[in-house]
Design a protein around this motif. Structure first.
Motif, PDB file in Angstrom:
ATOM      1  N   UNK A 122       0.696  -1.063   0.269  1.00 15.28           N
ATOM      2  CA  UNK A 122      -0.567   0.181   0.216  1.00 15.28           C
ATOM      3  C   UNK A 122       0.642   1.560  -0.629  1.00 15.28           C
ATOM      4  N   UNK A 123       2.313   1.368   0.458  1.00 13.61           N
ATOM      5  CA  UNK A 123       3.064   2.348   0.383  1.00 13.61           C
ATOM      6  C   UNK A 123       3.669   2.960  -0.537  1.00 13.61           C
ATOM      7  N   UNK A 124       3.021   1.714  -1.904  1.00 12.59           N
ATOM      8  CA  UNK A 124       4.763   1.699  -3.239  1.00 12.59           C
ATOM      9  C   UNK A 124       2.925   2.511  -4.208  1.00 12.59           C
TER      10      UNK A 124
ATOM     11  N   UNK B  58       4.903   1.541  -9.430  1.00 14.49           N
ATOM     12  CA  UNK B  58       6.224   1.505  -8.907  1.00 14.49           C
ATOM     13  C   UNK B  58       7.379   0.255  -9.698  1.00 14.49           C
ATOM     14  N   UNK B  59       6.435  -0.758  -9.475  1.00  8.79           N
ATOM     15  CA  UNK B  59       6.969  -2.471  -9.490  1.00  8.79           C
ATOM     16  C   UNK B  59       7.001  -2.980 -11.038  1.00  8.79           C
TER      17      UNK B  59
ATOM     18  N   UNK C 267      -2.248   0.281  -8.462  1.00 11.91           N
ATOM     19  CA  UNK C 267      -2.245   0.349  -6.307  1.00 11.91           C
ATOM     20  C   UNK C 267      -3.938   0.442  -6.441  1.00 11.91           C
ATOM     21  N   UNK C 268      -5.126   0.295  -6.171  1.00 12.34           N
ATOM     22  CA  UNK C 268      -6.899   0.081  -6.737  1.00 12.34           C
ATOM     23  C   UNK C 268      -7.470  -0.466  -5.631  1.00 12.34           C
ATOM     24  N   UNK C 269      -8.115   0.661  -4.811  1.00 16.98           N
ATOM     25  CA  UNK C 269      -9.272  -0.422  -3.668  1.00 16.98           C
ATOM     26  C   UNK C 269      -8.367  -0.838  -2.355  1.00 16.98           C
TER      27      UNK C 269
ATOM     28  N   UNK D  70      -2.796  -4.152  -4.413  1.00 19.86           N
ATOM     29  CA  UNK D  70      -1.614  -4.285  -5.552  1.00 19.86           C
ATOM     30  C   UNK D  70      -2.176  -4.774  -6.354  1.00 19.86           C
ATOM     31  N   UNK D  71      -2.978  -4.098  -8.196  1.00 23.04           N
ATOM     32  CA  UNK D  71      -3.159  -5.815  -8.717  1.00 23.04           C
ATOM     33  C   UNK D  71      -1.564  -5.582  -9.147  1.00 23.04           C
ATOM     34  N   UNK D  72      -1.106  -6.966  -9.266  1.00 12.89           N
ATOM     35  CA  UNK D  72       0.163  -7.287 -10.292  1.00 12.89           C
ATOM     36  C   UNK D  72       0.151  -8.372 -11.100  1.00 12.89           C
TER      37      UNK D  72
END
Length: 295
Positions: free
Chosen positions: A190-192, A196-197, A221-223, A226-228
């Motif tokens: 959540x802090x990124x 970022x990745x 980042x959503x909701x 992290x969606x990866x």
């Protein structure tokens, strides 16, 4: 020229032989496995070449030039020796291969036919085919720097200068929701901010894919999660609770180096290099053809 032992040379000269083919595969992690097309195991240099996989090889064509030689090894997938998951995880990518011609009645009588590395591997439901490339294939690999627009440094190395181990560059996450074989939602990041990745290094630390290293395709980042999405589908299912380490990524572009990492001074590319369209432009009437810089 191949040097044969006197007993092997005599056996070949007699016209009645007890020969088989054996392959010793040494993975990059040091594990050595042996395979043979004989109907019983054959031991070479302390490695038991198993007949379990029913391995067989195509004809080896060797030339006197510098072009790489090659051949294929075919066999069955077996959980005890060589599994589909191990191949899918890339554990055999770049593995060293020795191809031997062996007298199975006296394994000390043998000759090394070819050495090389594993190239492309294809898998079916129950069998595999591995391409073996000779040592001459290394002559086809690029060496040194390439004059290009993008950066040729590896993210986090001495030429890049970024500390990839810093807390702002690394994260630890846990899968909370699986979407596909390569996309999921995770907690712990959540802090990124988004992106970022993206293009970063991803390593599974628990679960069925533990140890697998892959590149991140997208990070959003959503909701609160992290969606990866990874570039490659995983060999084993991704399940909630699987943990991973992830490192920030760079797409080697100047804008990314400047805006994402504030590291322009160490950028190792040539962003002002003219592209192909510019290089093939031709003179047109009315243009300023004075040899000066084009806008």
């Amino acid at each position: 020229m191949k040097v044969l032992s006197p007993t092997l040379a005599a056996s070949l000269a007699s016209g009645i032989t007890t020969l088989c083919r054996c392959w010793i595969v040494t993975r990059t992690d040091g594990l050595r496995l042996g395979f043979t097309d004989h109907d019983e195991p054959v031991t070479i240099e302390g490695v038991v070449c198993s007949a379990e996989s029913g391995a067989t090889g195509s004809a080896i064509e060797q030339t006197a030039g510098l072009s790489p030689d090659g051949y294929d090894i075919m066999g069955a997938l077996t959980d005890g020796r060589l599994s589909d998951i191990e191949l899918a995880r890339g554990l055999f990518d770049g593995a060293a291969v020795e191809a031997w011609r062996v007298d199975w009645s006296s394994p000390v009588d043998r000759v090394l036919v070819m050495s090389g590395t594993i190239g492309e591997v294809s898998r079916g439901s129950s069998a595999f085919t591995a391409e073996v490339r000779s040592l001459a294939d290394r002559l086809n690999q690029p060496r040194g720097r390439i004059y290009q627009r993008s950066c040729d440094a590896t993210f986090g190395d001495a030429r890049c200068g970024i500390d990839a181990t810093a807390a702002t560059m690394r994260g630890v996450g846990v899968v909370t929701l699986t979407r596909t074989t390569r996309s999921f939602v995770a907690s712990g990041l959540a802090g990124f901010r988004s992106g970022r990745f993206t293009a970063g290094r991803f390593v599974w630390t628990t679960g069925a894919n533990v140890g697998t290293v892959v590149e991140v395709r997208t990070h959003l980042r959503a909701n609160g999660g992290a969606h990866l999405e990874l570039w490659e589908p995983m060999a084993a299912p991704i399940t909630p609770g699987d943990a991973f380490d992830i490192t920030a990524g760079c797409d080697k572009a100047l804008d990314t180096c400047r805006d994402k990492f504030a590291n322009t001074i160490r950028f190792r590319g040539f962003p002002d290099l003219p592209g192909n369209d510019y290089a093939v432009r031709y003179v047109t009437p009315g243009a300023e053809n004075d040899g000066g810089r084009l806008g």
